[in-house]
Design an enzyme around this catalytic site. Structure first.
Site, PDB file in Angstrom:
ATOM      1  N   HIS A  63       0.833  -1.211   0.000  1.00 37.81           N
ATOM      2  CA  HIS A  63       0.000   0.000   0.000  1.00 37.81           C
ATOM      3  C   HIS A  63       0.863   1.255   0.000  1.00 37.81           C
ATOM      4  CE1 HIS A  63       0.808   0.500   4.346  1.00 37.81           C
ATOM      5  NE2 HIS A  63       0.706  -0.810   4.379  1.00 37.81           N
ATOM      6  N   HIS A 120       7.826   6.812   5.199  1.00 38.80           N
ATOM      7  CA  HIS A 120       7.019   6.456   4.026  1.00 38.80           C
ATOM      8  C   HIS A 120       6.221   7.684   3.609  1.00 38.80           C
ATOM      9  CE1 HIS A 120       4.342   5.702   7.515  1.00 38.80           C
ATOM     10  NE2 HIS A 120       3.433   6.262   6.735  1.00 38.80           N
ATOM     11  N   HIS A 169       2.424   9.207   1.794  1.00 37.35           N
ATOM     12  CA  HIS A 169       1.031   9.008   1.384  1.00 37.35           C
ATOM     13  C   HIS A 169       0.778   9.927   0.200  1.00 37.35           C
ATOM     14  CE1 HIS A 169      -0.205   6.620   4.934  1.00 37.35           C
ATOM     15  NE2 HIS A 169       0.786   7.294   5.507  1.00 37.35           N
ATOM     16  N   HIS A 172       5.745  10.706   6.291  1.00 32.86           N
ATOM     17  CA  HIS A 172       5.674  10.312   7.701  1.00 32.86           C
ATOM     18  C   HIS A 172       6.985   9.658   8.121  1.00 32.86           C
ATOM     19  CE1 HIS A 172       0.970  10.026   7.660  1.00 32.86           C
ATOM     20  NE2 HIS A 172       1.416  11.261   7.759  1.00 32.86           N
ATOM     21  N   THR A 201      -2.509   5.911  10.876  1.00 28.75           N
ATOM     22  CA  THR A 201      -3.548   6.297   9.910  1.00 28.75           C
ATOM     23  C   THR A 201      -3.991   5.143   9.017  1.00 28.75           C
ATOM     24  OG1 THR A 201      -1.944   7.069   8.262  1.00 28.75           O
ATOM     25  CG2 THR A 201      -2.716   8.692   9.886  1.00 28.75           C
ATOM     26  N   HIS A 202      -3.511   3.947   9.292  1.00 27.40           N
ATOM     27  CA  HIS A 202      -4.069   2.756   8.640  1.00 27.40           C
ATOM     28  C   HIS A 202      -4.027   1.610   9.640  1.00 27.40           C
ATOM     29  CE1 HIS A 202      -0.105   0.971   8.082  1.00 27.40           C
ATOM     30  NE2 HIS A 202       0.309   2.029   7.428  1.00 27.40           N
TER      31      HIS A 202
END
EC number: 4.2.1.1
Length: 261
Positions: free
Chosen positions: A65, A95, A97, A120, A200-201
Protein backbone atom coordinates in the site's frame (compact mmCIF):
# COMPACT_ATOMS: atom_id res chain seq x y z
CA UNK A 1 2.37 -6.11 5.24
CA UNK A 2 -0.99 -4.91 4.02
CA UNK A 3 -3.37 -7.74 4.63
CA UNK A 4 -5.99 -8.17 1.91
CA UNK A 5 -8.76 -7.23 4.37
CA UNK A 6 -8.19 -3.46 4.07
CA UNK A 7 -7.32 -1.00 1.36
CA UNK A 8 -8.10 2.48 0.16
CA UNK A 9 -11.12 2.02 -2.11
CA UNK A 10 -14.26 -0.07 -2.54
CA UNK A 11 -15.60 -2.32 0.16
CA UNK A 12 -12.32 -2.50 2.06
CA UNK A 13 -11.73 1.28 1.94
CA UNK A 14 -11.30 3.54 4.98
CA UNK A 15 -15.02 3.93 5.73
CA UNK A 16 -15.23 0.14 6.25
CA UNK A 17 -12.11 -0.34 8.39
CA UNK A 18 -14.21 -0.19 11.58
CA UNK A 19 -15.76 -3.59 10.82
CA UNK A 20 -12.47 -5.37 11.40
CA UNK A 21 -10.68 -2.67 13.42
CA UNK A 22 -13.28 -1.14 15.78
CA UNK A 23 -10.74 1.44 17.00
CA UNK A 24 -11.24 3.09 13.57
CA UNK A 25 -14.24 4.75 15.23
CA UNK A 26 -12.27 5.70 18.38
CA UNK A 27 -11.97 9.18 19.84
CA UNK A 28 -8.29 9.76 19.03
CA UNK A 29 -8.02 8.83 15.37
CA UNK A 30 -5.78 10.39 12.72
CA UNK A 31 -5.41 12.23 10.43
CA UNK A 32 -7.24 15.46 11.31
CA UNK A 33 -8.01 18.81 9.74
CA UNK A 34 -5.86 21.30 11.67
CA UNK A 35 -7.94 24.44 12.17
CA UNK A 36 -5.26 27.04 12.82
CA UNK A 37 -7.58 29.46 14.63
CA UNK A 38 -8.33 26.75 17.19
CA UNK A 39 -4.72 25.70 17.84
CA UNK A 40 -3.13 26.93 21.06
CA UNK A 41 0.45 28.16 21.27
CA UNK A 42 2.09 26.25 24.09
CA UNK A 43 5.17 28.01 25.50
CA UNK A 44 6.14 24.84 27.38
CA UNK A 45 6.78 23.01 24.09
CA UNK A 46 10.51 22.60 23.63
CA UNK A 47 12.33 22.89 20.30
CA UNK A 48 12.56 19.60 18.44
CA UNK A 49 15.85 17.76 18.28
CA UNK A 50 16.14 15.60 15.16
CA UNK A 51 19.36 13.63 14.92
CA UNK A 52 19.58 10.99 12.20
CA UNK A 53 22.71 9.01 11.33
CA UNK A 54 22.84 8.11 7.61
CA UNK A 55 24.56 4.82 8.49
CA UNK A 56 21.30 3.54 10.02
CA UNK A 57 19.45 3.52 6.65
CA UNK A 58 18.95 -0.14 5.79
CA UNK A 59 16.46 -1.10 3.09
CA UNK A 60 13.50 -0.05 0.98
CA UNK A 61 10.44 -2.31 0.87
CA UNK A 62 7.21 -2.31 -1.14
CA UNK A 63 4.55 -3.10 1.49
CA UNK A 64 1.67 -3.26 -1.00
CA UNK A 65 0.00 0.00 0.00
CA UNK A 66 3.15 2.19 0.05
CA UNK A 67 6.90 1.79 0.30
CA UNK A 68 8.87 1.95 3.55
CA UNK A 69 12.48 2.99 3.96
CA UNK A 70 13.57 1.04 7.04
CA UNK A 71 16.30 1.96 9.50
CA UNK A 72 18.45 -0.02 11.90
CA UNK A 73 16.78 0.65 15.25
CA UNK A 74 18.74 -1.50 17.70
CA UNK A 75 20.50 1.56 19.13
CA UNK A 76 20.02 5.31 19.53
CA UNK A 77 21.96 6.56 16.53
CA UNK A 78 18.84 8.06 14.89
CA UNK A 79 16.52 9.72 17.37
CA UNK A 80 13.84 12.34 17.85
CA UNK A 81 13.71 14.22 21.16
CA UNK A 82 12.25 17.38 22.63
CA UNK A 83 9.13 19.12 21.42
CA UNK A 84 6.09 17.51 23.09
CA UNK A 85 8.10 14.36 23.92
CA UNK A 86 9.44 13.55 27.36
CA UNK A 87 11.54 10.63 26.14
CA UNK A 88 13.83 9.77 23.27
CA UNK A 89 12.17 8.11 20.26
CA UNK A 90 14.10 5.98 17.77
CA UNK A 91 13.59 6.20 14.00
CA UNK A 92 12.04 3.03 12.56
CA UNK A 93 11.03 3.96 9.00
CA UNK A 94 9.67 6.65 6.74
CA UNK A 95 7.02 6.46 4.03
CA UNK A 96 4.76 8.69 1.97
CA UNK A 97 1.03 9.01 1.38
CA UNK A 98 -0.31 10.26 -1.95
CA UNK A 99 -3.50 10.58 -3.96
CA UNK A 100 -4.89 9.90 -7.42
CA UNK A 101 -4.17 13.51 -8.44
CA UNK A 102 -1.59 16.09 -7.38
CA UNK A 103 -4.10 18.15 -5.39
CA UNK A 104 -5.33 15.59 -2.87
CA UNK A 105 -2.61 13.31 -1.55
CA UNK A 106 -2.04 14.42 2.03
CA UNK A 107 -3.72 12.86 5.05
CA UNK A 108 -3.64 15.90 7.35
CA UNK A 109 -5.43 19.04 6.18
CA UNK A 110 -4.79 22.62 7.29
CA UNK A 111 -7.90 24.81 7.44
CA UNK A 112 -9.61 22.41 5.05
CA UNK A 113 -6.81 22.57 2.47
CA UNK A 114 -5.40 19.34 1.07
CA UNK A 115 -1.77 18.99 -0.01
CA UNK A 116 -0.17 16.91 -2.75
CA UNK A 117 1.36 14.24 -0.51
CA UNK A 118 2.58 13.65 3.03
CA UNK A 119 5.82 12.27 4.43
CA UNK A 120 5.67 10.31 7.70
CA UNK A 121 8.73 9.52 9.81
CA UNK A 122 7.89 6.82 12.35
CA UNK A 123 9.66 6.70 15.73
CA UNK A 124 9.15 4.54 18.83
CA UNK A 125 9.76 5.14 22.52
CA UNK A 126 13.03 3.26 23.08
CA UNK A 127 13.40 4.72 26.58
CA UNK A 128 10.37 2.76 27.82
CA UNK A 129 9.89 -0.20 25.47
CA UNK A 130 12.21 -2.94 24.18
CA UNK A 131 11.04 -2.87 20.54
CA UNK A 132 8.83 -1.15 17.98
CA UNK A 133 6.34 -4.04 18.24
CA UNK A 134 6.05 -3.55 22.00
CA UNK A 135 5.71 0.23 21.70
CA UNK A 136 3.25 0.34 18.80
CA UNK A 137 0.08 -0.18 20.85
CA UNK A 138 1.09 1.84 23.94
CA UNK A 139 -0.33 5.33 24.52
CA UNK A 140 3.15 6.87 24.63
CA UNK A 141 4.67 4.34 22.26
CA UNK A 142 5.06 6.21 18.99
CA UNK A 143 5.99 9.66 17.70
CA UNK A 144 5.34 10.50 14.06
CA UNK A 145 6.58 13.52 12.15
CA UNK A 146 4.28 14.59 9.33
CA UNK A 147 5.60 16.77 6.51
CA UNK A 148 3.07 18.22 4.08
CA UNK A 149 4.18 18.11 0.45
CA UNK A 150 3.22 20.60 -2.27
CA UNK A 151 3.74 20.12 -6.00
CA UNK A 152 6.18 22.69 -7.33
CA UNK A 153 9.93 22.60 -7.82
CA UNK A 154 11.55 19.18 -8.11
CA UNK A 155 13.17 18.08 -4.85
CA UNK A 156 16.75 16.90 -5.40
CA UNK A 157 16.88 15.40 -1.90
CA UNK A 158 14.17 12.93 -2.88
CA UNK A 159 15.99 11.65 -5.95
CA UNK A 160 17.87 8.83 -4.21
CA UNK A 161 14.55 7.48 -2.88
CA UNK A 162 12.88 7.72 -6.30
CA UNK A 163 15.81 5.99 -8.00
CA UNK A 164 15.42 3.08 -5.56
CA UNK A 165 11.73 2.54 -6.36
CA UNK A 166 12.58 0.69 -9.59
CA UNK A 167 14.01 -2.17 -7.53
CA UNK A 168 10.82 -2.56 -5.45
CA UNK A 169 8.11 -2.16 -8.09
CA UNK A 170 6.07 -5.12 -6.80
CA UNK A 171 4.63 -5.91 -3.38
CA UNK A 172 7.05 -7.66 -0.99
CA UNK A 173 10.11 -6.63 -3.01
CA UNK A 174 12.96 -5.22 -0.95
CA UNK A 175 16.34 -3.75 -1.81
CA UNK A 176 19.27 -2.33 0.17
CA UNK A 177 18.96 1.41 0.82
CA UNK A 178 21.93 2.76 2.72
CA UNK A 179 23.72 5.96 3.66
CA UNK A 180 20.74 8.32 3.74
CA UNK A 181 19.88 11.04 6.25
CA UNK A 182 16.11 11.65 6.04
CA UNK A 183 16.44 15.04 7.72
CA UNK A 184 17.26 16.37 4.22
CA UNK A 185 13.53 15.89 3.52
CA UNK A 186 12.44 18.20 6.37
CA UNK A 187 11.49 21.85 5.78
CA UNK A 188 13.90 24.64 6.86
CA UNK A 189 11.61 25.74 9.71
CA UNK A 190 10.75 23.18 12.36
CA UNK A 191 7.71 25.11 13.68
CA UNK A 192 5.08 22.46 14.35
CA UNK A 193 1.63 21.52 15.58
CA UNK A 194 1.32 18.61 18.02
CA UNK A 195 -1.63 16.46 19.05
CA UNK A 196 -2.46 12.96 20.30
CA UNK A 197 -3.70 10.58 17.63
CA UNK A 198 -3.33 7.25 15.90
CA UNK A 199 -1.72 5.32 13.11
CA UNK A 200 -3.55 6.30 9.91
CA UNK A 201 -4.07 2.76 8.64
CA UNK A 202 -4.81 -0.57 10.36
CA UNK A 203 -4.13 -1.53 13.10
CA UNK A 204 -4.94 2.18 13.81
CA UNK A 205 -3.46 2.09 17.34
CA UNK A 206 -4.12 5.29 19.31
CA UNK A 207 -0.47 5.42 20.33
CA UNK A 208 0.90 8.37 18.36
CA UNK A 209 2.16 11.78 19.40
CA UNK A 210 1.82 13.62 16.09
CA UNK A 211 4.23 16.41 15.16
CA UNK A 212 3.10 18.16 11.96
CA UNK A 213 5.40 20.80 10.47
CA UNK A 214 3.78 24.08 9.48
CA UNK A 215 6.15 24.59 6.55
CA UNK A 216 5.77 22.39 3.48
CA UNK A 217 8.36 20.80 1.19
CA UNK A 218 8.04 20.67 -2.58
CA UNK A 219 8.23 17.87 -5.14
CA UNK A 220 7.55 18.05 -8.85
CA UNK A 221 4.51 16.48 -10.47
CA UNK A 222 6.85 14.07 -12.27
CA UNK A 223 8.43 12.99 -8.98
CA UNK A 224 5.03 12.39 -7.42
CA UNK A 225 3.94 10.32 -10.43
CA UNK A 226 6.76 7.88 -9.65
CA UNK A 227 5.06 6.97 -6.36
CA UNK A 228 1.93 6.00 -8.32
CA UNK A 229 3.99 3.77 -10.61
CA UNK A 230 4.49 1.33 -7.72
CA UNK A 231 2.40 -1.84 -7.85
CA UNK A 232 0.18 -3.20 -5.07
CA UNK A 233 0.44 -6.74 -6.47
CA UNK A 234 3.11 -9.40 -6.10
CA UNK A 235 5.18 -10.24 -9.17
CA UNK A 236 3.22 -12.31 -11.69
CA UNK A 237 -0.20 -11.17 -10.46
CA UNK A 238 -2.51 -8.75 -12.26
CA UNK A 239 -1.01 -5.26 -12.20
CA UNK A 240 -2.65 -2.84 -9.78
CA UNK A 241 -1.00 0.54 -9.26
CA UNK A 242 -0.86 2.15 -5.82
CA UNK A 243 -2.81 5.19 -6.98
CA UNK A 244 -3.78 6.46 -3.54
CA UNK A 245 -3.12 5.60 0.08
CA UNK A 246 -4.53 8.44 2.14
CA UNK A 247 -7.17 8.21 4.86
CA UNK A 248 -9.72 11.06 5.10
CA UNK A 249 -9.59 13.33 8.18
CA UNK A 250 -11.19 12.06 11.38
CA UNK A 251 -13.20 13.96 14.04
CA UNK A 252 -11.14 15.89 16.58
CA UNK A 253 -13.49 14.88 19.44
CA UNK A 254 -12.35 17.69 21.74
CA UNK A 255 -8.62 17.08 21.39
CA UNK A 256 -6.32 20.11 21.65
CA UNK A 257 -3.84 20.87 18.89
CA UNK A 258 -0.83 22.70 20.33
CA UNK A 259 1.39 25.02 18.32
CA UNK A 260 5.10 25.59 18.96
CA UNK A 261 4.97 29.03 17.34
Amino acid sequence: MASPDWGYDGENGPEHWGKLYPIANGNNQSPIDIKTSETKRDPSLKPLSVSYNPATAKEIVNVGHSFHVNFEDSDNRSVLKGGPLSESYRLRQFHFHWGITDDCGSEHLVDGAKFSAELHLVHWNSAKYPSFADAASQADGLALIGVLVKVGQANPNLQKVLDALKAVKNKNKKAPFTNFDPSVLLPPSLDYWAYSGSLTHPPLHESVTWIIFKETISVSSEQLAQFRSLLANAEGDREVHIKQNNRPPQPLNGRTVKASF
